[in-house]
Scaffold this active site. Structure first.
Site, short mmCIF file in Angstrom:
data_model
loop_
_atom_site.label_atom_id
_atom_site.label_comp_id
_atom_site.label_asym_id
_atom_site.label_seq_id
_atom_site.Cartn_x
_atom_site.Cartn_y
_atom_site.Cartn_z
N HIS A 240 82.79 53.70 65.19
CA HIS A 240 81.75 52.68 65.01
C HIS A 240 80.55 53.00 65.91
O HIS A 240 80.73 53.34 67.08
CB HIS A 240 82.31 51.31 65.38
CG HIS A 240 81.43 50.16 65.03
ND1 HIS A 240 80.27 49.87 65.73
CD2 HIS A 240 81.52 49.22 64.04
CE1 HIS A 240 79.70 48.80 65.19
NE2 HIS A 240 80.43 48.40 64.17
N CYS A 278 77.77 51.21 60.25
CA CYS A 278 77.41 49.83 60.54
C CYS A 278 75.90 49.69 60.48
O CYS A 278 75.19 50.09 61.42
CB CYS A 278 77.94 49.38 61.91
SG CYS A 278 77.52 47.65 62.27
N HIS A 305 80.06 48.63 57.26
CA HIS A 305 79.81 47.27 57.76
C HIS A 305 78.42 46.86 57.28
O HIS A 305 77.43 47.55 57.56
CB HIS A 305 79.82 47.23 59.29
CG HIS A 305 81.18 47.29 59.89
ND1 HIS A 305 81.39 47.19 61.26
CD2 HIS A 305 82.40 47.44 59.34
CE1 HIS A 305 82.68 47.26 61.51
NE2 HIS A 305 83.32 47.42 60.36
N ASP A 348 79.78 41.92 57.85
CA ASP A 348 79.90 41.92 59.30
C ASP A 348 79.01 40.81 59.85
O ASP A 348 77.80 40.80 59.63
CB ASP A 348 79.47 43.27 59.85
CG ASP A 348 79.87 43.47 61.30
OD1 ASP A 348 80.68 42.66 61.81
OD2 ASP A 348 79.40 44.43 61.92
N HIS A 349 79.63 39.89 60.54
CA HIS A 349 78.95 38.75 61.15
C HIS A 349 78.34 37.84 60.07
O HIS A 349 78.21 38.20 58.91
CB HIS A 349 77.90 39.18 62.17
CG HIS A 349 78.48 39.96 63.32
ND1 HIS A 349 77.69 40.60 64.26
CD2 HIS A 349 79.76 40.20 63.68
CE1 HIS A 349 78.47 41.20 65.14
NE2 HIS A 349 79.74 40.98 64.80
N TYR A 365 82.02 35.31 63.46
CA TYR A 365 83.05 35.40 62.42
C TYR A 365 83.43 34.04 61.83
O TYR A 365 84.59 33.77 61.55
CB TYR A 365 84.28 36.12 62.96
CG TYR A 365 84.01 37.59 63.18
CD1 TYR A 365 84.08 38.47 62.12
CD2 TYR A 365 83.62 38.07 64.43
CE1 TYR A 365 83.79 39.82 62.30
CE2 TYR A 365 83.34 39.41 64.62
CZ TYR A 365 83.43 40.29 63.56
OH TYR A 365 83.12 41.61 63.73
#
Length: 392
Positions: A240, A278, A305, A348-349, A365
């Site tokens: 990542h 990401c 992501h 993601d998020h 999350y």
């Protein structure tokens, strides 16, 4: 791409049946109860996999099998810890769980200063305030030489904060930077730990004398050691990017931009050594062209992501709307749907919406914010797939 969701185990308030109902196909998860450095047994892995599959889903990605700090800084016991890591990889391979997301960030897994930065509509999202982080380094950690890493403009803001921040503000900042963003992802410090600042400084001290080149060599050493078991069990390792993608706390960062990604892919040029793309982390570096990076590294990407950021002139950044910001997710999705469409991807998020405020979700999350983002991204994917069908 496969629609996946990060799930934190059987105690997660969000249930697997609900995730299936909203269109999730795969689960991204880990054995969070096993301490860093210990072996994941085949039995524990297989039980967890079977539980996920009993709900009509698959365990698509391990996020993450944590890399112990001693592996990162090259401590005396790194070979023992790498051997344990290899045993866990072998057990995952035997169970058929073969995509492993990990990071090689020293000490911090990710960093934000504000976990509930409010938008005009009353929702909130994660925020990185550079001046607040500088204050944290200089006046809370009291890191020697920290002030040399910041511009005069940032240092002036730090002086202003000295007169504004209350003790409660300082405690919230400590909690945001080194507790709440870390503990739920196999972090070094968890909620309830005593003296988190002292513990954090002790962790930083382990990296004395470790520069970017040394950290790179330690990553290379780790990857070379684990590649044979990855080849044997067809395991896809995907690092990542650093979050945020710039140096913090005097620590080196080695996965921040195009040159960094090229370096680690070439250092161990093996198809099992790959990238977690990401878009959010990479977009927080204003020099990164995110769709261009997606195009260049699509062939070595194993997991995606999808999130985005807005970056401000002073260096601050905020988690953006999934259809806005520097991540340019529509263009990124177009790249991966065309170049590597079988990849697992996860939202993601997400923004924290009013109905989720008191649910106790992990930072970034929440359920409704991620469900909203999943709906948006699923719509983009459908539009891109429709475009592609017309081009045939």
């Amino acid at each position: 791409m496969e629609k996946t969701w990060r799930w934190f185990g059987k105690n997660d308030q969000i249930k697997l049946g609900t995730l299936r109902q909203i269109g999730v196909e795969g689960i991204v998860s880990a054995l969070h109860d096993i301490p860093n450095g210990e072996v994941w047994s085949f039995e524990a892995i297989n039980d967890y996999k079977n539980y996920i599959e009993s709900h009509g889903l698959r365990w698509s990605v391990v996020e993450s099998l944590p890399v112990s700090e001693a592996i990162k800084y090259g401590g005396e016991d790194r070979d023992f810890l790498i051997d344990n890591y290899i045993k866990s990889l072998e057990n995952l391979g035997k169970a058929g769980v073969t995509t492993i997301c990990y990071n090689f960030m020293p000490v911090l897994d990710w960093a934000r200063t504000d976990l509930f930065h409010e938008w005009e509509d009353g929702s909130s999202s994660l925020y990185f305030d550079k001046a607040k982080f500088a204050y944290f380094e200089i006046h809370i950690l009291k890191r020697k030489g920290a002030e040399n890493d910041y511009t005069p403009e940032i240092l002036q803001k730090v002086e202003e904060l000295k007169g504004k921040l209350t003790e409660e503000d300082k405690n919230i900042l400590i909690d945001s930077v080194i507790v709440k963003t870390q503990g739920f992802v196999n972090g070094n410090i968890k909620e309830g730990d005593l003296n988190p600042v002292e513990k954090f400084n002790n962790l930083l001290a382990l990296y004395d004398g470790i520069d970017k080149n040394q950290l790179r060599q330690n990553l290379k050493y780790f990857l070379r050691k684990i590649m044979p078991v990855c080849e044997e069990w067809n395991i896809q390792m995907c690092v990542h990017p650093d979050d945020p993608p710039f140096a913090l706390l005097g620590l080196p960062r080695i996965v921040t931009n195009e040159e960094d990604i090229e370096w680690f892919l070439n250092a161990v040029d093996n198809p099992h050594n790959g990238l977690t793309f990401c878009a959010g982390s990479l977009s927080a570096n204003p020099d990164n062209d995110v769709p261009k990076l997606a195009q260049k590294f699509a062939h070595r990407t194993k997991f995606v992501h999808l999130r985005s950021t807005n970056v401000f002139e002073n260096g601050d950044f905020i988690e953006a709307h999934h259809l806005g910001g520097r991540g340019k997710l529509i263009d990124v999705i177009r790249v991966f749907e065309k170049e590597n469409s079988k990849l697992p991807m996860r939202i993601d998020h997400g923004r924290l919406l009013t109905e989720d405020v008191d649910k106790g979700y992990n930072p970034g999350y929440s359920f409704l914010g991620r469900m909203l983002a999943l709906g948006q991204i699923e719509g983009v994917m459908a539009a891109v797939q429709n475009e592609m069908s017309k081009d045939l």
